[in-house]
Enzyme design. Structure first.
Site, PDB file in Angstrom:
ATOM      1  N   PRO A   1     -33.824   0.889  60.671  1.00  0.00           N
ATOM      2  CA  PRO A   1     -32.629   1.247  61.359  1.00  0.00           C
ATOM      3  C   PRO A   1     -31.731   2.059  60.558  1.00  0.00           C
ATOM      4  O   PRO A   1     -31.363   1.798  59.198  1.00  0.00           O
ATOM      5  CB  PRO A   1     -32.212   0.032  61.777  1.00  0.00           C
ATOM      6  N   ASN A   2     -31.186   3.118  61.308  1.00  0.00           N
ATOM      7  CA  ASN A   2     -29.935   3.814  60.639  1.00  0.00           C
ATOM      8  C   ASN A   2     -30.377   4.825  59.888  1.00  0.00           C
ATOM      9  O   ASN A   2     -29.678   5.836  59.238  1.00  0.00           O
ATOM     10  CB  ASN A   2     -28.895   3.012  59.976  1.00  0.00           C
TER      11      ASN A   2
ATOM     12  N   ARG B   1     -24.945  10.195  56.949  1.00  0.00           N
ATOM     13  CA  ARG B   1     -24.515   8.641  56.851  1.00  0.00           C
ATOM     14  C   ARG B   1     -24.198   8.398  55.399  1.00  0.00           C
ATOM     15  O   ARG B   1     -24.930   8.588  54.475  1.00  0.00           O
ATOM     16  CB  ARG B   1     -25.760   7.901  57.066  1.00  0.00           C
TER      17      ARG B   1
ATOM     18  N   TYR C   1     -25.843   7.522  50.138  1.00  0.00           N
ATOM     19  CA  TYR C   1     -27.143   7.905  50.337  1.00  0.00           C
ATOM     20  C   TYR C   1     -27.573   9.489  49.868  1.00  0.00           C
ATOM     21  O   TYR C   1     -28.901   9.743  50.059  1.00  0.00           O
ATOM     22  CB  TYR C   1     -27.434   7.570  51.920  1.00  0.00           C
TER      23      TYR C   1
ATOM     24  N   ASN D   1     -39.319   1.646  53.643  1.00  0.00           N
ATOM     25  CA  ASN D   1     -37.605   1.601  53.624  1.00  0.00           C
ATOM     26  C   ASN D   1     -37.327   1.118  54.772  1.00  0.00           C
ATOM     27  O   ASN D   1     -37.065   1.886  55.654  1.00  0.00           O
ATOM     28  CB  ASN D   1     -37.267   2.934  53.260  1.00  0.00           C
TER      29      ASN D   1
ATOM     30  N   ALA E   1     -31.725  -1.938  56.661  1.00  0.00           N
ATOM     31  CA  ALA E   1     -31.035  -3.360  56.694  1.00  0.00           C
ATOM     32  C   ALA E   1     -32.026  -4.672  56.927  1.00  0.00           C
ATOM     33  O   ALA E   1     -31.628  -5.682  56.472  1.00  0.00           O
ATOM     34  CB  ALA E   1     -29.819  -3.415  57.709  1.00  0.00           C
TER      35      ALA E   1
ATOM     36  N   GLU F   1     -42.203  -1.009  48.048  1.00  0.00           N
ATOM     37  CA  GLU F   1     -40.872  -0.935  49.006  1.00  0.00           C
ATOM     38  C   GLU F   1     -39.769   0.058  48.178  1.00  0.00           C
ATOM     39  O   GLU F   1     -39.762   0.380  47.078  1.00  0.00           O
ATOM     40  CB  GLU F   1     -40.199  -2.115  48.667  1.00  0.00           C
TER      41      GLU F   1
ATOM     42  N   HIS G   1     -35.902   2.178  48.410  1.00  0.00           N
ATOM     43  CA  HIS G   1     -34.444   2.387  48.865  1.00  0.00           C
ATOM     44  C   HIS G   1     -33.893   3.458  48.138  1.00  0.00           C
ATOM     45  O   HIS G   1     -34.101   3.575  46.879  1.00  0.00           O
ATOM     46  CB  HIS G   1     -33.806   0.967  48.447  1.00  0.00           C
TER      47      HIS G   1
ATOM     48  N   ARG H   1     -24.734  -3.278  45.045  1.00  0.00           N
ATOM     49  CA  ARG H   1     -23.851  -2.902  46.279  1.00  0.00           C
ATOM     50  C   ARG H   1     -23.187  -4.347  46.865  1.00  0.00           C
ATOM     51  O   ARG H   1     -23.320  -5.310  45.726  1.00  0.00           O
ATOM     52  CB  ARG H   1     -24.565  -2.101  47.280  1.00  0.00           C
TER      53      ARG H   1
HETATM   54  C1  DQA Z   1     -31.514   1.305  52.097  1.00  0.00           C
HETATM   55  C2  DQA Z   1     -30.418  -0.088  51.891  1.00  0.00           C
HETATM   56  C3  DQA Z   1     -30.123  -0.961  52.747  1.00  0.00           C
HETATM   57  O1  DQA Z   1     -29.264  -2.049  52.161  1.00  0.00           O
HETATM   58  C4  DQA Z   1     -29.412  -0.300  53.925  1.00  0.00           C
HETATM   59  O2  DQA Z   1     -29.299  -1.140  54.934  1.00  0.00           O
HETATM   60  C5  DQA Z   1     -30.162   0.888  54.558  1.00  0.00           C
HETATM   61  C6  DQA Z   1     -30.746   2.004  53.532  1.00  0.00           C
HETATM   62  C7  DQA Z   1     -31.496   2.356  51.284  1.00  0.00           C
HETATM   63  O3  DQA Z   1     -32.587   3.165  51.215  1.00  0.00           O
HETATM   64  O4  DQA Z   1     -30.761   2.478  50.217  1.00  0.00           O
HETATM   65  O5  DQA Z   1     -30.109   1.248  55.773  1.00  0.00           O
HETATM   66  O6  DQA Z   1     -32.681   0.775  52.563  1.00  0.00           O
END
Ligand code: DQA
Length: 148
Positions: free
Chosen positions: A9-10, A17, A22, A74, A77, A98, A100, A107
């Site tokens: 998500p997001n 964003r 990011y 990825n 959250a 994994e 990110h 953070r």
């Molecule tokens: C994320 C890190 C997560 O904590 C966050 O909720 C994201 C992006 C990253 O790519 O840095 O949505 O996965």
């Protein structure tokens, strides 16, 4: 060789964003960075992004039998609390990395814990868009090591 790249998500909002965290690359940009590295390695890359946890779980289930050779995840959250995504990844026997964009260890405290890390082969964090080709290289070498 077929690589499945999944985003949670997001991450659809990348580009606008929180660019300080990011970066300014869009979702298309990061997928393209992964896809071109995959093409250079002679691999195919399929990408899925979803805002729906069950959709991601179902896609991971399908990857058990659809010829997927490796997964890059990825999970946004969900990384920090989704035991459903964790369990679906655990069921997959192929190499899993994994990924990110941000350094989740530098953070908020809740981001430092990944419930997915223990069921993945390794993690790449904090390198922004540069992490995507690295993740592709990582899964390619894991598949080769396992005789794939
Ligand atoms: C994320 C890190 C997560 O904590 C966050 O909720 C994201 C992006 C990253 O790519 O840095 O949505 O996965």
């Amino acid at each position: 060789m077929r690589i499945l790249l999944v985003h949670g998500p997001n991450l659809s909002q990348l580009g606008t964003r929180d660019p300080a965290v990011y970066g300014t690359a869009t979702l298309d940009d990061v997928v393209e960075a992964a896809r071109s590295e995959a093409a250079a390695a002679g691999a195919q890359l399929e990408h899925v992004q979803t805002e729906h946890e069950g959709e991601l779980v179902a896609r991971l289930h399908a990857a058990r039998t659809d010829g997927t050779d490796a997964v890059i995840v990825n999970a946004g959250a969900w990384t920090h609390y989704s035991y459903a995504v964790r369990d679906a990844l655990e069921l997959l026997e192929v190499p899993k990395v994994e990924l990110h964009l941000s350094n989740i260890h530098a953070r908020e405290e809740f981001r430092a814990r990944s419930v997915l890390a223990a069921v993945c082969d390794g993690s790449i964090v904090g390198l922004g868009i540069a992490g995507y080709p690295l993740a592709v290289r990582a899964v390619c070498s894991l598949v080769a090591e396992r005789g794939g």
